[in-house]
Design an enzyme around this catalytic site. Structure first.
Site, PDB file in Angstrom:
ATOM      1  N   MET A   1       0.847  -1.194   0.000  1.00 17.49           N
ATOM      2  CA  MET A   1       0.000   0.000   0.000  1.00 17.49           C
ATOM      3  C   MET A   1       0.889   1.252   0.000  1.00 17.49           C
ATOM      4  SD  MET A   1      -3.400  -0.971   2.094  1.00 17.49           S
ATOM      5  CE  MET A   1      -2.738  -0.809   3.720  1.00 17.49           C
ATOM      6  N   GLY A   2       2.137   1.090  -0.431  1.00 14.87           N
ATOM      7  CA  GLY A   2       3.042   2.240  -0.502  1.00 14.87           C
ATOM      8  C   GLY A   2       3.624   2.584   0.854  1.00 14.87           C
TER       9      GLY A   2
ATOM     10  N   GLY B   1      11.429  -3.114   4.950  1.00 13.85           N
ATOM     11  CA  GLY B   1      10.680  -4.381   4.953  1.00 13.85           C
ATOM     12  C   GLY B   1      10.136  -4.673   3.560  1.00 13.85           C
ATOM     13  N   HIS B   2       9.508  -3.658   2.946  1.00 12.59           N
ATOM     14  CA  HIS B   2       8.982  -3.845   1.586  1.00 12.59           C
ATOM     15  C   HIS B   2      10.118  -4.118   0.597  1.00 12.59           C
ATOM     16  CE1 HIS B   2       5.780  -1.048   3.255  1.00 12.59           C
ATOM     17  NE2 HIS B   2       5.054  -2.067   2.833  1.00 12.59           N
TER      18      HIS B   2
HETATM   19  O1  PAF Z   1       0.017  -5.797   3.649  1.00 11.48           O
HETATM   20  C1  PAF Z   1      -0.444  -4.877   2.936  1.00 11.48           C
HETATM   21  O2  PAF Z   1       0.195  -3.853   2.693  1.00 11.48           O
HETATM   22  C2  PAF Z   1      -1.845  -5.011   2.379  1.00 11.48           C
HETATM   23  O3  PAF Z   1      -2.676  -5.656   3.265  1.00 11.48           O
HETATM   24  C3  PAF Z   1      -1.890  -5.696   0.993  1.00 11.48           C
HETATM   25  C4  PAF Z   1      -1.406  -7.120   1.070  1.00 11.48           C
HETATM   26  C5  PAF Z   1      -1.025  -4.908   0.024  1.00 11.48           C
HETATM   27  C6  PAF Z   1      -3.315  -5.702   0.458  1.00 11.48           C
HETATM   28  O4  PAF Z   1      -3.814  -4.419   0.300  1.00 11.48           O
END
Ligand code: PAF
Length: 279
Positions: A31-32, A37-38
């Site tokens: 979700m940006g 972590g991302h």
């Molecule tokens: O973990 C997240 O950021 C959200 O729950 C996801 C998996 C992108 C779904 O909107």
């Protein structure tokens, strides 16, 4: 060069060409407001797939609190710059009207595993997650999907969803990335005051100590009570839950032969922090 794509039709053209060339496609749904972590998910995808798509979509259907949705940070330019450094192929940022066009009435609802803990505290949250994740898998046609273990229950919901609906994608759960004091990285951490940030790491410290005590033979209940006490003593406003659960079903578990997970949610500075560790 990382390409930014906003339209589903445009994404499909790229994906079809990659598939025709026999390339394996990885997707990292986000979700940006990206953090390390991302980026670790994107790197894991890069290591295993020829093509990587990172989706950025603040999914309104998974917010049960409208203020939380409004406050959710939107940092598209900074996110794009970070993803460029990892070398992802596409950042897919669909507009809400394309994801949920007028007349949209379908919901994907995963039973069982989505019901306790976060499911009980945030009604409708996992229906929103399961619905958007199913749509993102359909839009990207990815072969592999990367999710963080930080949201352990979400990971179990997605695994169940993929199994139950025979979705042709392999789910990869990646290790939680932590700050030096143990705080799990999360886009919500930025909302902590400096005072709150200074004590936030106690969440990880407290559940880690409880897990060690349980492994050493202390009763689950006593270890959990002590962990909650540590949080209150450190200055946390409220402990929502600290639970020892079966790692896969998320049901209560006192069977040490099965993999178990300690999961916690607590409020600090008006920010809801969650974490989990194996026991
Ligand atoms: O973990 C997240 O950021 C959200 O729950 C996801 C998996 C992108 C779904 O909107």
């Amino acid at each position: 060069m990382t390409q930014i794509v906003r339209k589903i039709a445009e994404l499909r053209i790229l994906v079809r060409a990659w598939k025709a060339a026999g390339e394996v496609i990885g997707v990292v749904p986000t979700m940006g407001a990206l953090h390390d972590g991302h980026l670790s998910l994107a790197r894991a995808a890069k290591a295993e797939c020829q093509r990587v798509i990172v989706t950025i979509f603040v999914n309104p259907k998974q917010f049960n609190n409208p203020d939380d949705l409004k406050q959710y940070p939107r940092t598209e330019e900074a996110d794009a710059a970070l993803l460029q450094t990892v070398g992802v192929d596409v950042i897919f940022t669909p507009v809400p009207d394309e994801v949920y066009p007028a007349g949209f009435t379908s919901t994907v609802s995963v039973g069982g595993v989505s019901e306790p803990l976060e499911g009980r505290m945030r009604p409708g949250h996992f229906d929103g997650v399961a619905t958007v994740v199913t749509k993102l898998f359909g839009m990207t046609m990815a072969d592999r999907g990367y999710f963080g273990q930080k949201d352990w229950q979400q990971l179990q919901v997605v695994l169940r969803l993929v199994r139950d609906l025979n979705l042709p994608i392999t789910i990869v759960g990646c290790e939680t990335i932590r700050e030096t004091d143990g705080l799990a990285m999360s886009s919500r951490n930025n909302r902590l005051t400096p005072e709150g940030r200074a004590i936030a790491g106690v969440l990880y410290v407290a559940i880690t100590a409880a897990a060690e005590d349980i492994r050493a033979g202390q009763s689950d209940r006593m270890a959990i009570r002590e962990a909650a006490e540590k949080l209150r003593h450190a200055g946390f406003d409220r402990v929502e839950y600290i639970e020892l659960r079966d790692a896969e079903t998320l049901m209560p578990s006192d069977d040490p032969q099965r993999p178990r997970r300690m999961l916690a949610a607590a409020w600090l500075d008006g920010v809801r922090l969650i974490d989990n560790i194996p026991v």
